[in-house]
Motif scaffolding. Structure first.
Motif, PDB file in Angstrom:
ATOM      1  N   VAL A   1       0.849  -1.207   0.000  1.00 43.76           N
ATOM      2  CA  VAL A   1       0.000   0.000   0.000  1.00 43.76           C
ATOM      3  C   VAL A   1       0.882   1.254   0.000  1.00 43.76           C
ATOM      4  N   LEU A   2       1.996   1.179   0.735  1.00 44.40           N
ATOM      5  CA  LEU A   2       2.869   2.352   0.874  1.00 44.40           C
ATOM      6  C   LEU A   2       3.804   2.560  -0.323  1.00 44.40           C
ATOM      7  N   LYS A   3       4.011   1.518  -1.121  1.00 39.64           N
ATOM      8  CA  LYS A   3       5.014   1.594  -2.196  1.00 39.64           C
ATOM      9  C   LYS A   3       4.884   2.814  -3.102  1.00 39.64           C
ATOM     10  N   PRO A   4       3.661   3.181  -3.527  1.00 40.73           N
ATOM     11  CA  PRO A   4       3.552   4.351  -4.413  1.00 40.73           C
ATOM     12  C   PRO A   4       4.096   5.633  -3.783  1.00 40.73           C
ATOM     13  N   SER A   5       4.094   5.694  -2.452  1.00 45.39           N
ATOM     14  CA  SER A   5       4.570   6.899  -1.756  1.00 45.39           C
ATOM     15  C   SER A   5       6.061   6.834  -1.445  1.00 45.39           C
ATOM     16  N   LEU A   6       6.662   5.696  -1.764  1.00 47.18           N
ATOM     17  CA  LEU A   6       8.071   5.521  -1.403  1.00 47.18           C
ATOM     18  C   LEU A   6       9.015   5.914  -2.537  1.00 47.18           C
ATOM     19  N   GLY A   7       8.516   6.709  -3.457  1.00 46.45           N
ATOM     20  CA  GLY A   7       9.394   7.216  -4.521  1.00 46.45           C
ATOM     21  C   GLY A   7       9.694   6.164  -5.564  1.00 46.45           C
ATOM     22  N   SER A   8      10.751   6.374  -6.284  1.00 42.97           N
ATOM     23  CA  SER A   8      11.056   5.519  -7.435  1.00 42.97           C
ATOM     24  C   SER A   8      11.970   4.373  -7.052  1.00 42.97           C
ATOM     25  N   GLY A   9      11.889   3.972  -5.784  1.00 43.21           N
ATOM     26  CA  GLY A   9      12.724   2.854  -5.370  1.00 43.21           C
ATOM     27  C   GLY A   9      14.146   3.271  -5.076  1.00 43.21           C
ATOM     28  N   ASP A  10      14.395   4.578  -4.946  1.00 46.07           N
ATOM     29  CA  ASP A  10      15.764   5.006  -4.661  1.00 46.07           C
ATOM     30  C   ASP A  10      15.984   5.150  -3.148  1.00 46.07           C
ATOM     31  N   THR A  11      15.056   4.502  -2.377  1.00 44.98           N
ATOM     32  CA  THR A  11      15.300   4.448  -0.944  1.00 44.98           C
ATOM     33  C   THR A  11      16.499   3.545  -0.704  1.00 44.98           C
ATOM     34  N   LYS A  12      17.195   3.835   0.354  1.00 45.55           N
ATOM     35  CA  LYS A  12      18.447   3.124   0.614  1.00 45.55           C
ATOM     36  C   LYS A  12      18.180   1.636   0.823  1.00 45.55           C
ATOM     37  N   VAL A  13      18.842   0.824   0.028  1.00 48.21           N
ATOM     38  CA  VAL A  13      18.745  -0.622   0.214  1.00 48.21           C
ATOM     39  C   VAL A  13      19.806  -1.023   1.229  1.00 48.21           C
ATOM     40  N   MET A  14      19.362  -1.757   2.247  1.00 51.62           N
ATOM     41  CA  MET A  14      20.286  -2.143   3.313  1.00 51.62           C
ATOM     42  C   MET A  14      21.377  -3.082   2.804  1.00 51.62           C
ATOM     43  N   GLY A  15      21.012  -3.901   1.832  1.00 56.04           N
ATOM     44  CA  GLY A  15      21.933  -4.916   1.324  1.00 56.04           C
ATOM     45  C   GLY A  15      21.116  -6.029   0.703  1.00 56.04           C
ATOM     46  N   THR A  16      21.790  -7.006   0.147  1.00 56.72           N
ATOM     47  CA  THR A  16      21.099  -8.115  -0.500  1.00 56.72           C
ATOM     48  C   THR A  16      21.229  -9.374   0.344  1.00 56.72           C
ATOM     49  N   ILE A  17      20.107 -10.066   0.520  1.00 56.68           N
ATOM     50  CA  ILE A  17      20.096 -11.347   1.234  1.00 56.68           C
ATOM     51  C   ILE A  17      19.691 -12.437   0.239  1.00 56.68           C
ATOM     52  N   LEU A  18      20.536 -13.453   0.119  1.00 58.08           N
ATOM     53  CA  LEU A  18      20.198 -14.639  -0.671  1.00 58.08           C
ATOM     54  C   LEU A  18      19.593 -15.636   0.301  1.00 58.08           C
ATOM     55  N   LEU A  19      18.390 -16.115  -0.016  1.00 59.77           N
ATOM     56  CA  LEU A  19      17.621 -16.887   0.957  1.00 59.77           C
ATOM     57  C   LEU A  19      17.122 -18.192   0.348  1.00 59.77           C
ATOM     58  N   GLY A  20      17.088 -19.234   1.156  1.00 57.43           N
ATOM     59  CA  GLY A  20      16.523 -20.483   0.675  1.00 57.43           C
ATOM     60  C   GLY A  20      16.403 -21.518   1.779  1.00 57.43           C
ATOM     61  N   THR A  21      15.434 -22.443   1.618  1.00 55.37           N
ATOM     62  CA  THR A  21      15.348 -23.614   2.492  1.00 55.37           C
ATOM     63  C   THR A  21      16.281 -24.667   1.910  1.00 55.37           C
ATOM     64  N   VAL A  22      17.124 -25.249   2.755  1.00 53.72           N
ATOM     65  CA  VAL A  22      18.201 -26.102   2.242  1.00 53.72           C
ATOM     66  C   VAL A  22      17.700 -27.423   1.671  1.00 53.72           C
TER      67      VAL A  22
END
Length: 209
Positions: free
Chosen positions: A77-98
């Motif tokens: 719901v909030l995404k349209p108000s969060l700009g063009s996605g240029d909010t600071k990305v904390m980092g990338t997490i690669l995720l999976g169930t083993v």
């Protein structure tokens, strides 16, 4: 103006109707990106309440799943108000169930919370082979690799995966999560951290940034 404390409490109480009403009214006022980020933070604070209540035995796994879904809806719901996605990305997490484990509830809760916290999450799903983890990690160079498992045999798969990642020269931080995970198994696996609680896992990941 949005009452951030009310939003936090509503999410903590799993009042989905109230959360959505508050956010939709808020978005209709054309908030600034900074204001929208405050709303995201308020939702995250609500999720922390959920995590605490789960730890205290007042909430159950079903409540956690519901909260994760509610948080995802709230962020959408909030995404349209969060700009063009240029909010600071904390980092990338690669995720999976083993490999060998088909459970994904905890993983999905962790993913929702990580995305809400500003991480970019690449979720490879369940029963992820060792070589798939290695290949994807070499491709996207994530800051953090998260491995989930519920079965006891998942510990062996986690160890095999960590060994292979290290052999391949991948130097991402590694966090493992799930019911069978303990301090001892974390040491055995060779991971940097472990968690049995998604909210705690997010705090650990944030601490690495």
């Amino acid at each position: 103006m949005l009452n951030l404390n009310e939003l936090t409490q509503a999410l903590g109480d799993l009042e989905d109707g109230l959360v959505m009403d508050l956010l939709k009214e808020f978005v209709a006022t054309n908030p600034s990106e900074a204001e929208a980020l405050e709303a995201v933070a308020a939702c995250q604070a609500g999720m922390a309440i959920v995590g605490d209540l789960f730890e205290n035995g007042e909430y159950f796994v079903g409540d956690l799943i519901f909260a994760g879904e509610l948080l995802t809806e709230a962020i959408n719901v909030l995404k349209p108000s969060l700009g063009s996605g240029d909010t600071k990305v904390m980092g990338t997490i690669l995720l999976g169930t083993v490999q060998g484990d088909l459970h994904d509830i905890g993983k999905n809760i962790f993913r929702s919370m990580a995305e809400a916290a500003g991480f970019e999450v690449v979720d490879m799903g369940i029963d992820v082979k060792v070589e798939t983890f290695v290949t994807k990690a070499q491709e996207i160079k994530p800051q953090i690799i998260g491995m989930s498992g519920v079965l006891t045999l998942a510990i062996d798969s986690m160890k095999d995966t960590v060994d292979a990642l290290k052999e391949a020269g991948v130097d991402s931080k590694i966090i493992i999560g799930g019911n069978p995970v303990t301090k001892e198994s974390c040491t055995l696996v060779g991971a940097d951290a472990f968690t049995t609680n998604a909210a705690e896992g997010i705090k650990i990941c944030q601490g690495w940034e």
